[in-house]
Design a protein around this motif. Structure first.
Motif, short mmCIF file in Angstrom:
data_model
loop_
_atom_site.label_atom_id
_atom_site.label_comp_id
_atom_site.label_asym_id
_atom_site.label_seq_id
_atom_site.Cartn_x
_atom_site.Cartn_y
_atom_site.Cartn_z
N GLU A 44 6.86 28.34 4.33
CA GLU A 44 8.20 28.47 3.79
C GLU A 44 8.11 28.91 2.33
N ARG A 45 9.23 29.34 1.79
CA ARG A 45 9.27 29.79 0.40
C ARG A 45 8.83 28.64 -0.52
N GLY A 46 7.87 28.92 -1.37
CA GLY A 46 7.38 27.92 -2.32
C GLY A 46 6.35 26.97 -1.74
N PHE A 47 5.99 27.15 -0.47
CA PHE A 47 5.08 26.21 0.19
C PHE A 47 3.97 27.02 0.87
N ASP A 48 3.05 27.50 0.07
CA ASP A 48 1.99 28.34 0.63
C ASP A 48 0.87 27.47 1.20
N ALA A 49 -0.18 28.12 1.69
CA ALA A 49 -1.26 27.42 2.39
C ALA A 49 -2.02 26.45 1.50
N GLY A 50 -1.94 26.63 0.18
CA GLY A 50 -2.65 25.73 -0.72
C GLY A 50 -1.82 24.58 -1.24
N GLU A 51 -0.54 24.51 -0.85
CA GLU A 51 0.35 23.49 -1.43
C GLU A 51 -0.10 22.08 -1.07
N LEU A 52 -0.44 21.84 0.18
CA LEU A 52 -0.85 20.49 0.56
C LEU A 52 -2.12 20.08 -0.16
N SER A 53 -3.05 20.99 -0.31
CA SER A 53 -4.28 20.68 -1.05
C SER A 53 -3.96 20.32 -2.49
N ARG A 54 -3.03 21.05 -3.10
CA ARG A 54 -2.63 20.73 -4.48
C ARG A 54 -1.95 19.36 -4.55
N PHE A 111 3.30 15.35 8.80
CA PHE A 111 4.28 15.65 9.83
C PHE A 111 4.34 17.16 10.00
N SER A 112 4.08 17.63 11.25
CA SER A 112 3.73 16.77 12.37
C SER A 112 2.40 17.21 12.93
N ALA A 113 2.00 16.56 14.03
CA ALA A 113 0.64 16.73 14.54
C ALA A 113 0.32 18.18 14.89
N LYS A 114 1.22 18.86 15.60
CA LYS A 114 0.88 20.20 16.07
C LYS A 114 0.70 21.18 14.92
N ASP A 115 1.49 21.03 13.87
CA ASP A 115 1.33 21.90 12.72
C ASP A 115 0.02 21.62 12.00
N LEU A 116 -0.36 20.35 11.95
CA LEU A 116 -1.61 19.99 11.28
C LEU A 116 -2.82 20.46 12.07
N VAL A 117 -2.92 20.04 13.33
CA VAL A 117 -4.11 20.42 14.11
C VAL A 117 -4.10 21.90 14.46
N GLN A 151 0.84 -1.19 0.00
CA GLN A 151 0.00 0.00 0.00
C GLN A 151 0.88 1.25 0.00
N LEU A 152 0.54 2.21 -0.84
CA LEU A 152 1.28 3.46 -0.93
C LEU A 152 0.49 4.60 -0.31
N THR A 153 1.08 5.22 0.69
CA THR A 153 0.57 6.48 1.22
C THR A 153 1.70 7.50 1.16
N ILE A 154 1.36 8.75 1.17
CA ILE A 154 2.36 9.81 0.97
C ILE A 154 2.58 10.59 2.26
N GLY A 155 3.85 10.75 2.63
CA GLY A 155 4.21 11.58 3.76
C GLY A 155 4.21 13.04 3.35
N GLN A 156 3.42 13.85 4.06
CA GLN A 156 3.23 15.26 3.72
C GLN A 156 3.84 16.16 4.79
N ALA A 157 4.39 17.29 4.36
CA ALA A 157 5.11 18.19 5.26
C ALA A 157 4.25 19.35 5.70
N SER A 158 3.38 19.13 6.68
CA SER A 158 2.60 20.24 7.20
C SER A 158 3.49 21.27 7.89
N TYR A 159 4.66 20.83 8.36
CA TYR A 159 5.56 21.78 9.04
C TYR A 159 6.14 22.81 8.09
N ARG A 160 6.11 22.53 6.77
CA ARG A 160 6.74 23.43 5.80
C ARG A 160 5.84 24.58 5.37
N VAL A 161 4.58 24.55 5.77
CA VAL A 161 3.65 25.61 5.34
C VAL A 161 4.18 26.97 5.78
#
Length: 532
Positions: free
Chosen positions: A372-382, A399-405, A360-370
């Motif tokens: 940063e340069r090139g990583f705006d609030a819509g990047e994860l949605s894209r 990654f990680s919980a506090k940035d996400l919640v 099974q493939l799932t993708i690790g996403q960097a919520s901590y990077r929101v």
């Protein structure tokens, strides 16, 4: 995770801003209008024939893993302060889980062995300093049992996250607890870049790691064993000092091949031993996102980044092809269009690797990077929009919980709006079977909304229940639409607080085993709300 380094592992986080109004008796739907007086339609009589002609829903693209990593090393996500009381720590953990459910998540990946220590009473390693403030100090409660039970109460999968080789974020062996195997067996330990590491080339180290993992598998009701991306340390301080070990065990291989064989042996052995001990427990890894660049290997990705194969000696593609992991969650922490490692390119590459493997493939996403340069609030949605173009992608872990919640930069709100409007069940996993259906679904007035209840499935393997809601008077027997999934719960009732006044709803309930195989729905129950 790959970006962490020593004291920099502590993240500055925004305050939590995710409303948990949807959390009531296990219901996690989005907030609705004011609830007026309710009128219950005639309930389904107990023992009435259910729906023999309706088939189980089966798998679909709507089935997704939605998870978050809860990092404990350095208190990144939990606990916020080791000096807090046990009750305060418990309350903080429960809050994280409640926020996860409010966001529509269905899994947590919790770090239980961050640095050759334990968040449980281990016969092999001391209590972690990150729970009690001092390595070896008993925190006064079974932390891992608490972790697992609270996750399962909320029908969240629990993935026990281990770091196999890291001993300490410092290089002072005297700071280790006297009973720490790394202190009692100094020949197993190497100093590298100001930190202490177990030598992956030593059979004794692999044996210890395997014993540690199997101890947890045997004693706790976890859903999976999870390793992150730390194998041989990332190259930052010259070559790893394992020359003596290589001379002893190298068997004529090049050093790179020998190191990869050492890590392969651990991965393959863990997969076999975990499934031998408890077949239902899965084994997964979240490696660095680039296996090899194409300029190094024609089978690699069109990238120019660090390579897990060459730099940390993790042959992640081999593990997938050989079926040594049940799931793989590459950390694709780059933005779409990144010059060295484009997100879209890597998703397509990983989708190709898992094709036909059963992994099974799932993708690790960097919520901590929101932010940063090139990583705006819509990047994860894209990112999730890119994933939708690849049927092999079965979800995401953040990654990680506090940035996400904490809704860093508003990115989580955007995810919720664009992709997580309905709840989701994880994809079914080989080895289970759909339980018998639930029965006697009822929808009745409740002061807080609509109370939906049902008779539990007679199947022993039934673990949780999925509740679907459609607007209007639906057929008594009907197929369920995954886009209408309201919530899942371990129990026999929920309260839906999101109904609107003057509206008719029909509720359907299915039963699930712990590997997410789903029964056919029971007969639906209809209720109409009165105008308030």
């Amino acid at each position: 995770m790959a970006w962490l380094s020593g004291s920099k592992e502590r993240i500055k986080i925004a305050s939590a801003a995710v409303a948990a109004s949807g959390l009531l008796a296990g219901c996690t739907s989005a907030a609705g209008g004011e609830v007026g007086a309710l009128r219950a339609d005639a309930p389904i009589a107990a023992g009435m024939a259910e729906c023999p002609d309706i088939k189980p829903p089966g798998d679909s693209a709507a089935r997704q893993v939605r998870g978050m990593w809860i990092a404990t090393v350095s208190g990144i996500d939990w606990p916020s302060d080791t000096a807090h009381s046990a009750e305060r720590k418990k309350a903080d953990y429960r809050k994280l889980l409640d926020q996860a459910r409010a966001l529509g998540l269905n899994a947590v990946f919790v770090q239980v062995r961050p640095s050759a220590d334990a968040f449980y009473d281990s016969p092999y390693e001391p209590w972690s300093q990150w729970i009690s403030g001092e390595q070896g100090r008993d925190p006064g409660f079974d932390v891992l049992e608490f972790f697992v039970s609270e996750a399962h109460k909320r029908d969240l999968e629990f993935h026990a996250w281990f770091n196999p080789y890291r001993v300490a974020l410092h290089n002072d062996r005297g700071k280790l607890h006297p009973d720490n195997p790394a202190r009692k067996n100094p020949s197993w330990v190497r100093e590298y870049d100001g930190k202490l590491w177990y030598d992956p080339g030593l059979p004794q180290v692999r044996e210890l790691v395997t014993k540690v993992v199997l101890d947890v598998v045997g004693k706790y009701d976890i859903d999976a064993v999870h390793l992150d991306d730390y194998f041989y340390p990332y190259p930052s301080g010259g070559d790893f000092p394992d020359e003596d070990t290589y001379r002893r065990y190298g068997r004529g291989m090049s050093k790179g091949d020998w190191r990869r064989a050492n890590v392969d042996a651990l991965v393959k052995g863990l997969h076999e031993e975990i499934h031998r001990a408890k077949p239902q427990v899965r084994f997964g890894i979240s490696p660095f996102g680039v296996w090899r660049n194409r300029r190094s290997d024609p089978a690699g990705s069109q990238t120019t980044a660090l390579q897990s194969y060459d730099d940390v000696y993790a042959d992640t593609r081999k593990w997938v092809k050989q079926g040594w992991v049940d799931y793989i969650t590459p950390q694709l922490y780059w933005e779409i269009g990144n010059a060295a490692a484009d997100y879209s390119t890597l998703v397509a590459w990983w989708a190709e690797q898992v094709e036909g493997t059963g992994v099974q493939l799932t993708i690790g996403q960097a919520s901590y990077r929101v932010g940063e340069r090139g990583f705006d609030a819509g990047e994860l949605s894209r990112h999730l929009a890119v994933n939708a173009r690849h049927r092999q992608v079965r979800g995401d872990v953040y990654f990680s919980a506090k940035d996400l919640v904490g809704d860093k930069g508003g990115a989580t709100s955007r995810l919720r709006k664009d992709h997580y409007g309905a709840a989701a069940i994880p994809p079914p996993v080989a080895g289970g079977a759909a339980p018998s259906p639930a029965g006697s679904v009822r929808a009745e007035p409740d002061g807080k909304g609509v109370r939906v209840s049902w008779q539990l499935s007679p199947s022993k393997q039934a673990t949780s229940y999925a509740v679907y809601r459609v607007e209007g008077r639906g057929k008594a027997c009907a197929q369920v639409d995954p886009r209408r999934l309201l919530t899942t719960v371990r129990g026999s009732a929920i309260v839906d607080p999101t109904v609107k006044p003057g509206t008719t709803y029909t509720y359907y309930v299915t039963a699930l085993d712990r590997l997410h195989h789903e029964s056919a729905p029971a007969r639906g129950a209809t209720v109409t709300t009165e105008h308030g």
